[in-house]
Write a protein that holds these residues in place. Structure first.
Motif, PDB file in Angstrom:
ATOM      1  N   UNK A  60       0.808  -1.204   0.000  1.00 51.13           N
ATOM      2  CA  UNK A  60       0.000   0.000   0.000  1.00 51.13           C
ATOM      3  C   UNK A  60       0.851   1.268   0.000  1.00 51.13           C
ATOM      4  N   UNK A  61       2.139   1.131   0.319  1.00 54.65           N
ATOM      5  CA  UNK A  61       3.033   2.280   0.302  1.00 54.65           C
ATOM      6  C   UNK A  61       3.379   2.653  -1.136  1.00 54.65           C
ATOM      7  N   UNK A  62       3.303   3.937  -1.422  1.00 53.03           N
ATOM      8  CA  UNK A  62       3.679   4.450  -2.736  1.00 53.03           C
ATOM      9  C   UNK A  62       4.969   5.247  -2.596  1.00 53.03           C
ATOM     10  N   UNK A  63       5.941   4.971  -3.454  1.00 47.87           N
ATOM     11  CA  UNK A  63       7.172   5.747  -3.457  1.00 47.87           C
ATOM     12  C   UNK A  63       6.933   7.078  -4.147  1.00 47.87           C
ATOM     13  N   UNK A  64       7.148   8.163  -3.420  1.00 44.88           N
ATOM     14  CA  UNK A  64       6.939   9.498  -3.975  1.00 44.88           C
ATOM     15  C   UNK A  64       8.212  10.022  -4.620  1.00 44.88           C
ATOM     16  N   UNK A  65       9.333   9.879  -3.919  1.00 46.76           N
ATOM     17  CA  UNK A  65      10.606  10.375  -4.438  1.00 46.76           C
ATOM     18  C   UNK A  65      11.746   9.710  -3.672  1.00 46.76           C
ATOM     19  N   UNK A  66      12.898   9.614  -4.336  1.00 46.40           N
ATOM     20  CA  UNK A  66      14.073   8.985  -3.713  1.00 46.40           C
ATOM     21  C   UNK A  66      15.273   9.920  -3.775  1.00 46.40           C
ATOM     22  N   UNK A  67      16.406   9.391  -3.355  1.00 42.84           N
ATOM     23  CA  UNK A  67      17.706  10.067  -3.425  1.00 42.84           C
ATOM     24  C   UNK A  67      17.799  11.285  -2.517  1.00 42.84           C
ATOM     25  N   UNK A  68      17.157  11.215  -1.363  1.00 40.67           N
ATOM     26  CA  UNK A  68      17.342  12.253  -0.348  1.00 40.67           C
ATOM     27  C   UNK A  68      18.512  11.875   0.558  1.00 40.67           C
ATOM     28  N   UNK A  69      18.988  12.858   1.301  1.00 41.20           N
ATOM     29  CA  UNK A  69      20.037  12.619   2.282  1.00 41.20           C
ATOM     30  C   UNK A  69      19.475  12.842   3.680  1.00 41.20           C
ATOM     31  N   UNK A  98       4.258  17.421 -10.476  1.00 38.53           N
ATOM     32  CA  UNK A  98       4.609  16.544 -11.595  1.00 38.53           C
ATOM     33  C   UNK A  98       5.797  15.652 -11.259  1.00 38.53           C
ATOM     34  N   UNK A  99       6.320  15.806 -10.048  1.00 38.18           N
ATOM     35  CA  UNK A  99       7.427  14.974  -9.623  1.00 38.18           C
ATOM     36  C   UNK A  99       8.796  15.555  -9.892  1.00 38.18           C
ATOM     37  N   UNK A 100       8.860  16.767 -10.397  1.00 36.12           N
ATOM     38  CA  UNK A 100      10.156  17.402 -10.648  1.00 36.12           C
ATOM     39  C   UNK A 100      10.792  17.837  -9.328  1.00 36.12           C
ATOM     40  N   UNK A 101      12.086  17.592  -9.193  1.00 32.72           N
ATOM     41  CA  UNK A 101      12.796  17.892  -7.954  1.00 32.72           C
ATOM     42  C   UNK A 101      13.727  19.088  -8.150  1.00 32.72           C
TER      43      UNK A 101
END
Length: 263
Positions: free
Chosen positions: A24-33, A62-65
């Motif tokens: 049920x968990x959705x990955x929103x964004x990765x590569x954080x510190x 839109x998911x842009x970081x």
């Protein structure tokens, strides 16, 4: 034989339920510190404090970081007001940073003691957890005046205020404490391992809290002390936000932000 079958059924159910919970968990964004705080602006964009990256990162709808601010030492708590001004606590340098909607940044208050989680009070003041001195500080954002409103806590790292003006404070020592408007304290943390920075008000008597020591998000009714686990098997969960009926979790173990529905 019956005991074996029962044990087998319990194992299968637990494994299946755990898999469902993680599915049920959705990955929103990765590569954080080391994502430590999460907040949202009026457009729905998400902002994350990158503790080890000394930066504040924006993820648009839109998911842009995009890095919106850098060179802040150990950014921890983050909140955003109705005018889209961003407030961030610098854990290592003991100040509060304000970033306006047009990107201008300035230190608006200093002299804290490892400020960690922050939140807005019901009156619009900024509530700041002074981790190393065991205090909650209230900052008037108009006048700049500070007032210590709670003392005697043990490593407070997160704070939220209920509609009745009670505070609930997560403490890395293992305590979760409710402080009534008259100053009376009620301990709620017996079922927690190590409450973390992330804590949010869900309803007038319910808060959701990161249990960093158990890698979980837990929910507690402050009146009945009923404790529920919302999601488990998180890798070093620290940050927590509730936005549009979705929880958002920042995890240090894999440097990610996840979300799930608040059903």
């Amino acid at each position: 034989m019956k005991k074996f079958l029962l044990s087998t059924l319990i194992f299968i159910f637990s494994t299946f339920y755990g898999a469902m919970s993680m599915a049920e968990l959705k990955t929103v964004s990765k590569s954080f510190n080391a994502p430590t705080g999460i907040a949202f602006d009026s457009s729905g964009a998400m902002y994350v404090t990158n503790w080890s990256g000394n930066s504040v990162v924006k993820i648009d709808t839109k998911g842009n970081k995009q890095t919106v601010y850098s060179n802040i030492s150990s950014p921890a708590g983050i909140v955003i007001d109705k005018q889209d001004n961003i407030y961030v606590s610098s854990y290592s340098d003991d100040y509060i940073l304000k970033i306006t909607a047009n990107g201008e940044a300035q230190k608006i208050s200093d002299g804290y003691h490892t400020p960690t989680g922050i939140a807005f009070s019901n009156s619009g003041n900024l509530l700041i957890t002074n981790r190393s001195t065991g205090e909650i500080v209230s900052l008037n954002l108009n006048s700049g005046q500070k007032e210590i409103i709670v003392r005697g806590l043990s490593t407070p790292v997160g704070v939220t205020q209920l509609p009745d003006n009670s505070l609930v404070v997560s403490q890395y020592s293992g305590r979760l404490t409710m402080i009534a408007h008259n100053g009376n304290k009620t301990e709620l943390g017996s079922g927690f391992t190590r409450p973390g920075v992330g804590i949010v008000t869900v309803s007038p008597s319910v808060v959701a809290v990161i249990d960093n020591g158990a890698n979980m998000v837990r929910q507690i009714d402050v009146k009945t002390k009923k404790l529920d686990t919302l999601v488990s098997s998180l890798s070093g969960a620290v940050a927590l936000a509730l936005y549009n009926n979705h929880y958002y979790i920042g995890t240090w173990g894999d440097g990610a932000v996840y979300s799930f529905n608040n059903d």
